[in-house]
Design a protein around this motif. Structure first.
Motif, PDB file in Angstrom:
ATOM      1  N   UNK A   1       0.820  -1.192   0.000  1.00  0.00           N
ATOM      2  CA  UNK A   1       0.000   0.000   0.000  1.00  0.00           C
ATOM      3  C   UNK A   1       0.864   1.257   0.000  1.00  0.00           C
ATOM      4  N   UNK A   2       1.979   1.280   0.699  1.00  0.00           N
ATOM      5  CA  UNK A   2       2.835   2.450   0.768  1.00  0.00           C
ATOM      6  C   UNK A   2       3.338   2.900  -0.587  1.00  0.00           C
ATOM      7  N   UNK A   3       3.910   1.994  -1.409  1.00  0.00           N
ATOM      8  CA  UNK A   3       4.382   2.407  -2.730  1.00  0.00           C
ATOM      9  C   UNK A   3       3.244   2.915  -3.630  1.00  0.00           C
ATOM     10  N   UNK A   4       2.052   2.290  -3.528  1.00  0.00           N
ATOM     11  CA  UNK A   4       0.909   2.750  -4.324  1.00  0.00           C
ATOM     12  C   UNK A   4       0.488   4.154  -3.909  1.00  0.00           C
ATOM     13  N   UNK A   5       0.469   4.411  -2.597  1.00  0.00           N
ATOM     14  CA  UNK A   5       0.107   5.747  -2.111  1.00  0.00           C
ATOM     15  C   UNK A   5       1.130   6.776  -2.577  1.00  0.00           C
ATOM     16  N   UNK A   6       2.406   6.419  -2.517  1.00  0.00           N
ATOM     17  CA  UNK A   6       3.451   7.336  -2.968  1.00  0.00           C
ATOM     18  C   UNK A   6       3.316   7.618  -4.464  1.00  0.00           C
ATOM     19  N   UNK A   7       3.034   6.599  -5.248  1.00  0.00           N
ATOM     20  CA  UNK A   7       2.834   6.792  -6.688  1.00  0.00           C
ATOM     21  C   UNK A   7       1.656   7.713  -6.946  1.00  0.00           C
ATOM     22  N   UNK A   8       0.582   7.527  -6.203  1.00  0.00           N
ATOM     23  CA  UNK A   8      -0.596   8.385  -6.340  1.00  0.00           C
ATOM     24  C   UNK A   8      -0.246   9.839  -6.023  1.00  0.00           C
ATOM     25  N   UNK A   9       0.496  10.047  -4.950  1.00  0.00           N
ATOM     26  CA  UNK A   9       0.840  11.403  -4.535  1.00  0.00           C
ATOM     27  C   UNK A   9       1.807  12.086  -5.491  1.00  0.00           C
ATOM     28  N   UNK A  10       2.647  11.327  -6.154  1.00  0.00           N
ATOM     29  CA  UNK A  10       3.646  11.914  -7.043  1.00  0.00           C
ATOM     30  C   UNK A  10       3.163  12.026  -8.487  1.00  0.00           C
ATOM     31  N   UNK A  11       2.074  11.343  -8.816  1.00  0.00           N
ATOM     32  CA  UNK A  11       1.578  11.337 -10.190  1.00  0.00           C
ATOM     33  C   UNK A  11       1.047  12.704 -10.597  1.00  0.00           C
ATOM     34  N   UNK A  12       1.364  13.105 -11.818  1.00  0.00           N
ATOM     35  CA  UNK A  12       0.768  14.315 -12.361  1.00  0.00           C
ATOM     36  C   UNK A  12       0.269  14.094 -13.774  1.00  0.00           C
ATOM     37  N   UNK A  13       0.714  13.014 -14.414  1.00  0.00           N
ATOM     38  CA  UNK A  13       0.385  12.805 -15.820  1.00  0.00           C
ATOM     39  C   UNK A  13      -0.998  12.230 -16.043  1.00  0.00           C
ATOM     40  N   UNK A  14      -1.669  11.766 -15.042  1.00  0.00           N
ATOM     41  CA  UNK A  14      -3.012  11.236 -15.227  1.00  0.00           C
ATOM     42  C   UNK A  14      -4.062  12.035 -14.482  1.00  0.00           C
ATOM     43  N   UNK A  15      -3.675  13.204 -13.945  1.00  0.00           N
ATOM     44  CA  UNK A  15      -4.563  13.957 -13.067  1.00  0.00           C
ATOM     45  C   UNK A  15      -4.732  15.389 -13.563  1.00  0.00           C
ATOM     46  N   UNK A  16      -5.971  15.882 -13.530  1.00  0.00           N
ATOM     47  CA  UNK A  16      -6.248  17.277 -13.866  1.00  0.00           C
ATOM     48  C   UNK A  16      -5.757  17.632 -15.247  1.00  0.00           C
ATOM     49  N   UNK A  17      -4.894  18.628 -15.319  1.00  0.00           N
ATOM     50  CA  UNK A  17      -4.357  19.055 -16.608  1.00  0.00           C
ATOM     51  C   UNK A  17      -2.949  18.508 -16.847  1.00  0.00           C
ATOM     52  N   UNK A  18      -2.497  17.590 -16.023  1.00  0.00           N
ATOM     53  CA  UNK A  18      -1.181  16.988 -16.182  1.00  0.00           C
ATOM     54  C   UNK A  18      -0.037  17.814 -15.621  1.00  0.00           C
ATOM     55  N   UNK A  19      -0.354  18.873 -14.903  1.00  0.00           N
ATOM     56  CA  UNK A  19       0.672  19.777 -14.392  1.00  0.00           C
ATOM     57  C   UNK A  19       1.009  19.486 -12.931  1.00  0.00           C
ATOM     58  N   UNK A  20       2.042  20.172 -12.454  1.00  0.00           N
ATOM     59  CA  UNK A  20       2.379  20.089 -11.033  1.00  0.00           C
ATOM     60  C   UNK A  20       1.254  20.654 -10.178  1.00  0.00           C
ATOM     61  N   UNK A  21       0.520  21.648 -10.691  1.00  0.00           N
ATOM     62  CA  UNK A  21      -0.599  22.212  -9.944  1.00  0.00           C
ATOM     63  C   UNK A  21      -1.707  21.177  -9.771  1.00  0.00           C
ATOM     64  N   UNK A  22      -1.915  20.351 -10.796  1.00  0.00           N
ATOM     65  CA  UNK A  22      -2.870  19.257 -10.670  1.00  0.00           C
ATOM     66  C   UNK A  22      -2.433  18.264  -9.616  1.00  0.00           C
ATOM     67  N   UNK A  23      -1.125  18.020  -9.556  1.00  0.00           N
ATOM     68  CA  UNK A  23      -0.586  17.105  -8.541  1.00  0.00           C
ATOM     69  C   UNK A  23      -0.829  17.661  -7.135  1.00  0.00           C
ATOM     70  N   UNK A  24      -0.712  18.964  -6.963  1.00  0.00           N
ATOM     71  CA  UNK A  24      -0.965  19.564  -5.650  1.00  0.00           C
ATOM     72  C   UNK A  24      -2.402  19.293  -5.223  1.00  0.00           C
ATOM     73  N   UNK A  25      -3.348  19.485  -6.149  1.00  0.00           N
ATOM     74  CA  UNK A  25      -4.753  19.195  -5.837  1.00  0.00           C
ATOM     75  C   UNK A  25      -4.928  17.733  -5.466  1.00  0.00           C
ATOM     76  N   UNK A  26      -4.261  16.848  -6.182  1.00  0.00           N
ATOM     77  CA  UNK A  26      -4.303  15.419  -5.912  1.00  0.00           C
ATOM     78  C   UNK A  26      -3.808  15.128  -4.493  1.00  0.00           C
ATOM     79  N   UNK A  27      -2.730  15.780  -4.102  1.00  0.00           N
ATOM     80  CA  UNK A  27      -2.184  15.591  -2.765  1.00  0.00           C
ATOM     81  C   UNK A  27      -3.146  16.111  -1.697  1.00  0.00           C
TER      82      UNK A  27
END
Length: 191
Positions: free
Chosen positions: A1-27
């Protein structure tokens, strides 16, 4: 579960507009969900669970000299009394860089409002959206009213003043996006 959670938190290419700002919202989606789980699971009221949590955090993070298991326990105890609607995750306000469409620059007006509220240690109220990478839970189980759309940040912040004159809450301009831990949100798929 830990590696999956880390991947989710670091992902930006499948979330929002693909930007770092989208990643912040994801976090922020993750952090608010984690806060709700800690509160609803009774973890913050159970000293044994809190100790195990603080010990695990201390073992998996590089801590400063003053942040140890005991300090983490104190933080957890303080969080217990805050309330989910008072846990605000705000994204530093930005706008598109006029010289480079692939970059952002600070929205100086909104940033000044956010910084002043933080320096003054005032509770925050958001009036903007949840951000590029998240949206209100589509199942309709949001625990707070949905945010109003952003309007560019030209609106001055407002404050709530209780009897006696002390300012209690700062309402941030709509260009400051984010959410509270009480808001149930989910990550938005790449647009």
């Amino acid at each position: 579960m830990g590696p999956e959670a880390l991947s989710f938190l670091r992902s930006r290419h499948g979330v929002g507009d693909g930007s770092d700002l989208g990643r912040i919202s994801n976090q922020q989606v993750f952090m608010s969900s984690l806060a709700r789980q800690l509160v609803s699971g009774g973890t913050l009221g159970d000293p044994f669970k809190l100790y195990r949590l603080a010990k695990a955090a201390a073992a998996n993070m590089r801590l400063s000299d003053t942040l140890d298991t005991q300090a983490l326990l104190g933080i957890f105890q303080a969080v217990r009394t805050v309330g989910l609607s008072n846990m605000v995750f705000a994204q530093y306000p930005t706008g598109q860089d006029p010289d480079d469409v692939n970059r952002v620059v600070p929205n100086e007006y909104a940033a000044a409002q956010l910084n002043a509220a933080l320096v003054a240690d005032k509770p925050l109220t958001l009036s903007g959206t949840t951000g590029d990478g998240s949206e209100s839970d589509p199942t309709g189980s949001a625990t707070t009213p949905p945010s109003t759309p952003a309007t560019g940040g030209a609106t001055a912040p407002t404050t709530t003043t209780p009897p006696g004159g002390a300012t209690s809450t700062v309402t941030l301009p709509p260009s400051v996006t984010g959410q509270t831990a009480a808001e149930k949100t989910c990550s938005r798929k790449l647009q």
